[in-house]
Design an enzyme around this catalytic site. Structure first.
Site, PDB file in Angstrom:
ATOM      1  N   ASP A 229      49.766  33.414  38.452  1.00 25.22           N
ATOM      2  CA  ASP A 229      50.074  34.852  38.840  1.00 25.22           C
ATOM      3  C   ASP A 229      51.567  34.885  39.202  1.00 25.22           C
ATOM      4  O   ASP A 229      52.096  34.055  39.919  1.00 25.22           O
ATOM      5  CB  ASP A 229      49.271  35.381  39.942  1.00 25.22           C
ATOM      6  CG  ASP A 229      49.277  36.699  39.780  1.00 25.22           C
ATOM      7  OD1 ASP A 229      48.240  37.520  39.556  1.00 25.22           O
ATOM      8  OD2 ASP A 229      50.428  37.521  40.144  1.00 25.22           O
ATOM      9  N   ILE A 230      52.351  35.851  38.744  1.00 20.65           N
ATOM     10  CA  ILE A 230      53.864  35.990  38.933  1.00 20.65           C
ATOM     11  C   ILE A 230      53.902  36.269  40.597  1.00 20.65           C
ATOM     12  O   ILE A 230      55.002  35.913  40.984  1.00 20.65           O
ATOM     13  CB  ILE A 230      54.475  37.000  37.941  1.00 20.65           C
ATOM     14  CG1 ILE A 230      55.721  36.715  37.747  1.00 20.65           C
ATOM     15  CG2 ILE A 230      54.033  38.302  38.631  1.00 20.65           C
ATOM     16  CD1 ILE A 230      56.507  37.543  36.722  1.00 20.65           C
TER      17      ILE A 230
ATOM     18  N   ASN B  15      39.156  42.630  39.286  1.00 21.27           N
ATOM     19  CA  ASN B  15      39.353  44.121  39.435  1.00 21.27           C
ATOM     20  C   ASN B  15      39.103  45.083  38.319  1.00 21.27           C
ATOM     21  O   ASN B  15      39.851  44.792  37.116  1.00 21.27           O
ATOM     22  CB  ASN B  15      40.926  44.398  39.937  1.00 21.27           C
ATOM     23  CG  ASN B  15      41.401  43.617  41.177  1.00 21.27           C
ATOM     24  OD1 ASN B  15      40.372  43.508  42.103  1.00 21.27           O
ATOM     25  ND2 ASN B  15      42.435  43.277  41.313  1.00 21.27           N
TER      26      ASN B  15
ATOM     27  N   GLY C  66      41.042  49.072  41.718  1.00 20.77           N
ATOM     28  CA  GLY C  66      42.553  48.557  41.816  1.00 20.77           C
ATOM     29  C   GLY C  66      43.171  47.549  40.775  1.00 20.77           C
ATOM     30  O   GLY C  66      43.938  47.065  40.865  1.00 20.77           O
ATOM     31  N   GLN C  67      42.624  47.915  39.665  1.00 21.73           N
ATOM     32  CA  GLN C  67      43.020  47.210  38.462  1.00 21.73           C
ATOM     33  C   GLN C  67      44.543  47.927  37.938  1.00 21.73           C
ATOM     34  O   GLN C  67      44.627  48.779  38.111  1.00 21.73           O
ATOM     35  CB  GLN C  67      42.189  47.388  37.316  1.00 21.73           C
ATOM     36  CG  GLN C  67      42.744  46.449  36.084  1.00 21.73           C
ATOM     37  CD  GLN C  67      41.589  46.627  34.878  1.00 21.73           C
ATOM     38  OE1 GLN C  67      40.757  47.202  34.989  1.00 21.73           O
ATOM     39  NE2 GLN C  67      41.903  45.771  33.792  1.00 21.73           N
TER      40      GLN C  67
ATOM     41  N   HIS D  72      40.915  40.153  33.234  1.00 22.10           N
ATOM     42  CA  HIS D  72      41.511  38.901  33.647  1.00 22.10           C
ATOM     43  C   HIS D  72      40.520  38.629  34.848  1.00 22.10           C
ATOM     44  O   HIS D  72      40.188  39.448  35.405  1.00 22.10           O
ATOM     45  CB  HIS D  72      42.895  39.137  34.013  1.00 22.10           C
ATOM     46  CG  HIS D  72      43.381  40.241  35.076  1.00 22.10           C
ATOM     47  ND1 HIS D  72      43.434  41.337  34.322  1.00 22.10           N
ATOM     48  CD2 HIS D  72      43.487  40.062  36.277  1.00 22.10           C
ATOM     49  CE1 HIS D  72      43.834  42.085  35.270  1.00 22.10           C
ATOM     50  NE2 HIS D  72      43.912  41.498  36.302  1.00 22.10           N
TER      51      HIS D  72
ATOM     52  N   HIS E 173      40.954  36.607  38.418  1.00 23.44           N
ATOM     53  CA  HIS E 173      41.784  35.914  39.449  1.00 23.44           C
ATOM     54  C   HIS E 173      40.939  34.730  39.840  1.00 23.44           C
ATOM     55  O   HIS E 173      39.977  34.785  40.457  1.00 23.44           O
ATOM     56  CB  HIS E 173      42.229  36.715  40.374  1.00 23.44           C
ATOM     57  CG  HIS E 173      42.953  38.159  39.965  1.00 23.44           C
ATOM     58  ND1 HIS E 173      44.523  38.262  40.380  1.00 23.44           N
ATOM     59  CD2 HIS E 173      42.690  39.227  39.872  1.00 23.44           C
ATOM     60  CE1 HIS E 173      44.816  39.290  39.984  1.00 23.44           C
ATOM     61  NE2 HIS E 173      43.840  39.861  39.585  1.00 23.44           N
TER      62      HIS E 173
END
Ligand code: 5GP
Ligand code: ZN
Length: 114
Positions: A30-31, A86, A92-93, A99, A101
């Site tokens: 994740d960035i 999400n 909260g997507q 994806h 997490h």
């Protein structure tokens, strides 16, 4: 999908720090990590969210779930990890390409115990 960030990552149009890559799935860090280890596992197929999945995606979703603990272990999460999906506005997507997490290392309990 032309404008999907994760499809762009799949195509190599946007760089990522890759964790895993095969014909069906891609995993990358994740960035904006929320924990010591935080990476994403995605299908290469564009699926907007879990709400867009159907019976034809059963094997793909199963493959993702079975891969998660293997990758978590490879990333040093030997004691366990958290998976979060999400889904939709209510979930909260932010990125509308399905994806999972995978998070761990220094995370608090998900539900406060007090
Ligand atoms: P969501 O809220 O949709 O479940 O999470 C989207 C996640 O994608 C966020 O944790 C965000 O940091 C991550 N993200 C958004 N854009 C990029 C990107 O271009 N590269 C990477 N590696 N992660 C991204
Ligand atoms: Zn996409």
């Amino acid at each position: 999908m032309d404008n999907c960030i994760f499809c762009k990552i799949v195509r190599g149009d946007i760089p990522c720090r890759k964790v895993y890559d095969d014909g069906d799935l891609l995993a990358f860090h994740d960035i904006n990590p929320v924990a010591k280890v935080h990476f994403m596992l995605i299908p290469k197929l564009h699926l907007g969210s879990l709400m867009d999945a159907n019976e034809s995606h059963t094997a793909l979703l199963g493959k993702m779930l079975l891969l998660a603990p293997k990758l978590a272990k490879e990333q040093g999460l030997n004691n366990g990890f958290r998976t979060i999906i999400n889904t939709g506005k209510g979930g909260g997507q932010e990125v509308y390409h399905l994806h999972i997490h995978i998070i761990g290392g220094n995370i608090p309990p998900m539900v406060r115990q007090d």
